[in-house]
Design an enzyme around this catalytic site. Structure first.
Site, short mmCIF file in Angstrom:
data_model
loop_
_atom_site.label_atom_id
_atom_site.label_comp_id
_atom_site.label_asym_id
_atom_site.label_seq_id
_atom_site.Cartn_x
_atom_site.Cartn_y
_atom_site.Cartn_z
N LYS A 33 0.86 -1.19 0.00
CA LYS A 33 0.00 0.00 0.00
C LYS A 33 0.90 1.24 0.00
CE LYS A 33 -3.92 2.06 2.53
NZ LYS A 33 -4.81 1.95 3.71
N SER A 64 -9.87 2.24 2.71
CA SER A 64 -8.91 2.91 1.85
C SER A 64 -7.92 1.96 1.17
CB SER A 64 -8.11 3.93 2.67
OG SER A 64 -7.28 3.28 3.62
N SER A 96 -10.39 0.24 7.09
CA SER A 96 -9.73 0.31 5.78
C SER A 96 -9.04 -0.98 5.33
CB SER A 96 -8.71 1.44 5.76
OG SER A 96 -9.37 2.67 5.56
#
Ligand SMILES: [Mg+2]
Ligand SMILES: [Zn+2]
Lengths: 490, 493, 95
Positions: free
Chosen positions: B78, B158, B182
């Site tokens: 990420k 997210s 998330s």
């Protein structure tokens, strides 16, 4: 806070007498090798951004980890200020934007500081002393430095200071004159230096004062205060207060009112001026730093630190008075610096304390001051000065010769006893030699001999002549006795 | 035969150990897959050269019999984790081109254990979002589609890039972060497994901060076992993060096969929210039934302050974010937009560098911390956090081992579907996950079935602090009962 | 509680985010939607409840006072938009 007003401290205005009320926030740089929340060095004078870690530069994802020594230093300082040590304190973020504040917030302590209320005993020149209340002491990060004079439209930012640990020491508004304020800072600095928690170097900015000044008619409630930011010498603190108090008095006597604001002292112009950039109302949005847990420790930890504290100036002064029979004034002079006090004690040990104090204060300090040196740089060691005092006590040299000897040791060094031996500085106790010198003087000055019989104070003149004739080495007691008998003075 | 990138992480690990294929071949299979999947916009940055170089090191290690726990396993990262020498953007324009000179603790641990980096994964800007639509670099498209429709679906957020990449076989597993859901919400939306460990289990050092007291890193992978393997590597003490615990990392993989016999699983009645779709309720009941059948005791419990978690979160998280994001000021790194003076420079830089959602949250956070409002908002929200945590402590003290809830109130929605003027509509996505962050607990999302439109649905298990092992054991029981999610065929390739 | 346009401008300035006049009204609406949503917290009885300071009860880790960092000025300024002699350069700041 509402101690009886001392009329001597009032400032005379055009219309009234005014009382000035002063409180101070002192920022003292904590003595530590590395920063409060990072492993970068604290040392002064590095190349730009050389003493900066990724934490200090607030790189994304960087986190603070507290330096345990800075915590210990704050506790030691709190103990030295006879203050309450809080076993639980909290680090808050103070949020504002400034180029030398890389995180966009300063990590500080707001609601729950590490040290609570304490006090400082301050001696004033006239022998009076006052107690100044300490409201709190908290730990916080220093900011970096912006240089504004490198370019006409740019500022240069160096983060070497960013994140260095500061102790903010907040006093109560207990000070009533610029003299008191100067004495307070001086005393606080002495305590910090004794503790070894701040070197007190104001030239390097390691100790700076924000001074809150207001004025009022005696007996009236507190007036509106102005804060004079970042005053960096004790002399300027005094000047800034005088200047600001007079400015406020002039406004009030003119029927005006004081705006609460932040001001800057300009020593060159001898005035304080409003800091426009700080005028904007700040809203710091304090909240507990979520990157840090509350700072907690046991009373035993505090007790351990307390056990390791050095003797502090007040205690040392009292001991010097009782142990060495010094005047409070002399003791105060000697304890002003820990190194001076240590030096004095080394000299006084096993000797007459008063004589030692006279030599240290008058000869040594006098000479050091003349050359602008500190006690750490004295060329005459305590052992050497002790030996000089011993030589006087033993009657080997006179006080006058001792001063010459001190000068020799100062410039050339060496063992005082050997110098006395090698250079023939021993005082003459052989009465025959002294008698011969006196006889010669009497023979050459018959008129003075006659006068001396009516005016015995002329004896001093004869003593001086005799000492001169013997190169200062004659034993003064022997000279006196012989002269008296030969001149027939009782 | 299955393509190498379609293996589970555990299968790939075992295949490498057995020398069935090389780390280089495994990396190449992934590089080929992600090159064909650019339409999904899951990767912000591909690092094939680095991947192949790392794979070569792995092959050498394996040849010498020195293979490390994750030797040669290709992962996606990420883009919130700072990676040394590899641009890290947090999905924001304000960090465009930012090249860290440091490696986040979590990714450092993965490379230490031999994993291979494929690239940086897309995300909502600064991890603020539930659909990946707030990324400054375009939204991620889910590999999933509704039955009979090719309307693009959100992967959740997210960690939407992480979830989409794992679901589309563009990596064996991915790092992710979870501040309010998330990890778990995108995992549920994409039929993958995601665990948010207990706050303090993974170091936050080197991960771009959103809300410090809530952020936790964790893995997303295709199976419970794969998540356990990855978390075992990501977690661990770190002296550089004061909030990271000094606890040894348990053998999470071993816990996967523990079973649920004798465990007590709580079903919190407050999670039965108004308007919850019937199929979510059915799935939840089904999950409870599976666990009962596997030997667990099911008990209804009460977590009375649940309903306050989301509003309290929308005070705490923006408040912390408003302060954490103050460092993006155009002085030391990232975007700078000139202004008439220094303040103008700040204002223009931050106006241009931050997207709408980030600005909104910074402003709300600034407001709730500002003079006169701090006590009414921030302090009150932190008190409510204490109450939420007490709710959990009470049920755990009463013998509950883990809590079963739906992971999300619905399945994934279409891109643009929740773009209304009311941001709260989007925030409601996190209604089931956010309590876990507020209380600092571990939570895992595990796929449990498909809805009527053919989109995946997930269940969430919430555990005791630092008892991720029970979550892995229980999630495995659900995975066993539900069957491994069969992921969509590669329509994008 | 809700915010007016003036408050929106004030917050934006505090947060150092330039907001155009056209953006004030929509932002005001969004912020008020969030504030309306959190309004329900006012109903919770929080008397005698300690605000949470750390979610995991533990003692704060501390560092020993040793120098472990620094001497990396080039890395510190490597990503800076403007730099000279390892200084960060910003528009002139007026004190
Ligand atoms: Mg301060
Ligand atoms: Zn580097």
């Amino acid at each position: 806070m509402n101690a009886p007003v001392n009329p001597k401290k009032l400032i005379k205005g055009g219309l009234h007498d005014w009382e000035v009320v002063i409180g101070m926030e002192i920022h003292a740089q904590v003595t530590s090798r590395s920063k409060l929340f990072s492993g970068a060095p604290t040392a002064f004078g590095a190349e730009p951004n050389a003493h900066v870690s990724l934490v200090d530069a607030a790189m994304p994802g960087m986190l603070p980890v507290i330096n345990e020594e800075c915590v210990a230093q704050a506790i030691r300082t709190g103990l030295g200020l006879k203050a309450k040590i809080n076993l639980r304190s909290v680090f808050d973020r103070k949020n504002y934007f400034y180029p030398d504040l890389p995180q966009g917030y300063q990590i500080s302590q707001y609601k729950d500081p590490i040290v609570g209320e304490g006090e400082v005993l301050v001696d004033l020149a006239d022998g009076e002393s006052i107690t100044v209340g300490i409201e709190r002491l908290h730990l916080e990060q220093d900011a970096g430095k912006s240089l504004h004079d490198q370019s006409p439209n740019q500022s240069f930012v160096d983060l070497n200071r960013s994140g260095v640990a500061l102790m903010e020491i907040v006093s109560r508004p207990d000070l009533r004159s610029s003299e008191e304020a100067r004495a307070y800072v001086t005393k606080l600095r002495t305590i910090l230096r004794y503790l070894g928690t701040c070197d007190g170097d104001m030239e390097k900015g390691n100790l700076r004062a924000d001074v809150n000044v207001s004025v009022r008619r005696p007996g009236e409630p507190l007036g509106t205060r102005c804060e004079i930011k970042n005053v960096n010498s004790i002399r300027f603190i005094g000047q800034a207060i005088e200047t600001e108090a007079r400015r406020q008095i002039a406004i009030l006597e003119d029927g005006g009112k004081i705006d609460q604001e932040t001001r800057l002292f300009d020593p060159g112009k001898g005035e304080t001026r409003s800091m426009r950039s700080k005028e904007e109302a700040h809203d710091y949005r304090y909240f507990p730093d979520p990157d840090l847990l509350p700072l907690e420790f046991e009373q035993a930890y505090v007790d351990g630190l307390a056990g390791g504290l050095p003797e502090l100036p007040d205690a040392k002064k009292a001991r010097f008075v009782s142990e060495f029979g010094l005047s409070a004034y002399d003791a105060g002079v000697l304890v002003a610096e820990r190194a001076s006090a240590d030096y004095y004690e080394a000299v006084a040990k096993g000797r007459d304390g008063k004589a030692a104090a006279n030599w240290v204060i008058n000869e040594l300090f006098g000479r050091l001051n003349k050359e602008g040196r500190g006690i750490e740089e004295t060329p005459v060691s305590a052992a050497q000065l002790g030996a000089i005092i011993d030589l006087i006590g033993e009657g080997v040299i006179s006080g006058k010769i001792a001063k010459d000897l001190f000068e020799i040791v100062w410039t050339e060094g060496g063992d005082p006893r050997q110098i006395v031996e090698a250079r023939g500085l021993k005082q003459v106790t052989d009465t025959g030699a002294i008698e011969a010198a006196i006889d010669a003087i009497i023979a050459q000055n018959p008129d003075k001999v006659t006068q001396a019989k009516e005016k015995p104070t002329l004896l001093g003149w004869f003593v001086g002549q005799t000492m001169k004739a013997t190169g200062g080495k004659a034993n003064p007691a022997a000279v006196n006795a012989l002269l008296k008998s030969k001149l027939g003075i009782e | 035969m299955t393509e190498l990138n379609e293996l589970t992480l555990a299968e790939a690990r075992d295949g490498l150990r057995a020398k069935d294929f090389s780390a280089r071949e495994l990396a190449q299979a992934h590089i080929a897959a992600l090159e064909k999947a650019r339409a999904l916009n899951a990767y912000l940055l591909e690092t094939p050269d680095r991947a192949l170089a790392m794979a070569e090191v792995s092959d050498a290690k394996i040849a010498k019999g020195e293979g490390r726990p994750l030797e040669g396993l290709p992962l996606g990262i990420k883009d919130l984790f700072c990676t040394h020498g590899v641009v890290t953007t947090a999905g924001s324009k304000i960090l465009e081109g930012f090249e860290p000179h440091y490696e986040s603790a979590v990714t450092h641990n993965l490379w230490r254990d031999g994993a291979v980096m494929l690239g940086k994964l897309n995300l909502d800007e600064f991890a603020m979002g539930s659909s990946n639509e707030t990324s400054a670099y375009g939204n991620v498209i889910s590999p999933w589609r509704r039955n009979g429709s090719d309307a693009p679906i959100v992967p959740g957020g997210s960690s939407g890039g992480s979830a989409a990449a794992v679901a589309a076989h563009l990596c064996l597993g991915a790092t992710a972060t979870d501040t309010g859901g998330s990890i778990r919400q995108p995992a549920a939306f994409t039929g993958t497994v995601g665990i948010k460990p207990t706050y303090g289990r993974c170091s936050r050092w080197g991960t771009v901060a959103f809300a410090s007291s809530l952020d936790q890193a964790g893995p997303i992978a295709r199976t419970v076992r794969d998540c356990a393997i990855l978390l075992g590597s990501m977690a661990g003490p770190d002296a550089r993060d004061t909030t990271c615990v000094d606890l040894p990392v348990p053998d999470f993989e071993a816990a996967v096969s523990r079973g649920v016999k004798g465990l007590t699983i709580g079903i919190p009645k407050e999670y039965r929210v108004d308007g919850m779709p019937a199929e979510i309720q059915r799935l939840w009941d089904q999950g409870a039934e599976w666990l009962r059948a596997a030997g667990a005791e099911i008990r209804e419990i009460s977590l009375p302050n649940t309903r306050y978690a989301l509003p309290a979160y929308y005070i705490v998280a923006p408040a912390e974010a408003s302060s954490n994001l103050a460092r993006y000021d155009g002085v030391r790194y990232g975007l700078r937009v000139p202004g008439k003076d220094i303040v103008g420079m700040y204002e223009n830089t931050r106006a241009a560098g931050f997207g709408r959602e980030v600005k909104r949250r910074i402003m709300i956070g600034t407001y709730v911390l500002s003079a006169g409002y701090y006590d009414a908002y921030y302090v009150r929200a932190q008190k409510i956090r204490t109450l939420i945590k007490r709710d959990f402590e009470a049920v755990y003290a009463a013998g509950v081992d883990a809590i079963l809830t739906p992971a999300t109130p619905s399945s994934a929605f279409a891109i643009g579907e929740k773009a209304s003027a009311d941001p709260v509509e989007m925030y409601l996505n996190d209604v089931f996950t956010v309590t876990v962050n507020m209380a600092g607990l571990p939570g895992i999302a595990v796929p449990a079935g498909l809805d009527a439109q053919g989109l995946p649905l997930g269940l969430q298990l919430i555990g005791r602090p630092f008892d991720e092992e029970t979550l892995f054991a229980t999630a495995q029981a659900i995975e066993d009962a539900a069957g491994r999610m069969s992921l969509p065929r590669a329509w994008w390739a | 509680m809700s915010v007016d346009a003036q408050t929106v401008r004030r917050i934006a300035h505090l947060a150092r985010i330039a907001v155009s006049e056209a953006d004030v009204a929509p932002l005001q609406g969004e912020l008020n939607a969030i504030l309306a949503f959190v309004e329900q917290l006012g109903a919770v009885d929080v008397a005698n409840v300690e605000p949470m300071t750390s979610v995991t009860p533990m003692a704060m880790k501390k560092r020993a006072d040793v120098i472990t960092d620094g001497d990396r000025a080039q890395e510190v300024v490597a990503n800076a938009p403007e730099t000279e002699d390892h200084y960060f350069i910003v528009p002139k700041v007026v004190e």
